[in-house]
Design a protein around this motif. Structure first.
Motif, mmCIF file in Angstrom:
data_model
loop_
_atom_site.group_PDB
_atom_site.id
_atom_site.type_symbol
_atom_site.label_atom_id
_atom_site.label_comp_id
_atom_site.label_asym_id
_atom_site.label_seq_id
_atom_site.Cartn_x
_atom_site.Cartn_y
_atom_site.Cartn_z
ATOM 1 N N HIS A 24 0.849 -1.206 0.045
ATOM 2 C CA HIS A 24 0.105 -0.053 -0.180
ATOM 3 C C HIS A 24 1.025 1.205 -0.013
ATOM 4 N N ASP A 27 -1.003 4.497 0.815
ATOM 5 C CA ASP A 27 -1.936 4.455 2.155
ATOM 6 C C ASP A 27 -0.968 3.939 3.455
ATOM 7 N N ALA A 30 -2.979 1.661 5.838
ATOM 8 C CA ALA A 30 -3.061 0.298 5.153
ATOM 9 C C ALA A 30 -1.882 -0.564 5.310
ATOM 10 N N ALA A 31 -1.004 0.166 4.884
ATOM 11 C CA ALA A 31 0.709 -0.318 4.820
ATOM 12 C C ALA A 31 1.047 -0.833 6.372
ATOM 13 N N GLY A 90 3.488 7.826 2.288
ATOM 14 C CA GLY A 90 2.005 8.106 2.228
ATOM 15 C C GLY A 90 1.418 9.363 2.600
#
Length: 144
Positions: A24, A27, A30-31, A90
């Motif tokens: 991700h 993001d 999400a990572a 991100g």
């Protein structure tokens, strides 16, 4: 032997850690959540024989030698750098990256120890979810 174990751990889990972060790239929440969810799986390695003492990696001896301590410090710093890079890529504000990275690494290490000690999948997933939510709140608040 301890340092060989650390090298094996780093080689085995380092790639998985990188892959979870890279899944991700745009993001950061999400990572990070992906890293923690991946770690929240039960440890399937063979357990020590019943009655044999089991100590977490860092507790293999009452104290670490200076050399072993340096190796552990290097491995943890590498994890912080990886997480920090994912957070920064991100869009997480620079002033939040370091504190969030060290938090994620601490939770990741805790999950590893708890998994190895036999914590339930439900507990591991709960910890990972709660930590992911904390990172999300920090990113949202920090980015506002």
């Amino acid at each position: 032997m301890f340092r060989r174990s650390l090298g094996h751990y780093s080689a085995t889990y380092g790639e998985r850690f990188e892959a979870a972060l890279a899944a991700h790239p745009d993001d950061p929440v999400a990572a990070v959540s992906g890293v923690l969810r991946r770690r929240a799986r039960p440890d399937r390695r063979p357990r020590p024989a019943r009655g044999m003492p089991h100590r977490p990696v860092g507790g293999a001896a009452p104290t670490l030698t200076d050399e072993s301590s340096a190796v552990v410090g290097t491995l943890l710093a590498r994890q912080r750098e990886r997480v920090g890079a994912a957070l920064a890529a991100g869009g997480v504000p620079a002033e939040r990256v370091a504190e969030l990275a060290v938090f994620v690494v601490a939770v990741n290490q805790s999950l590893a120890v708890m998994s190895r000690a036999g914590a339930s999948v439900e507990d591991l997933r709960s910890i990972a979810r709660t930590a992911g939510e904390a990172v999300e709140r920090a990113v949202v608040v920090g980015g506002s």
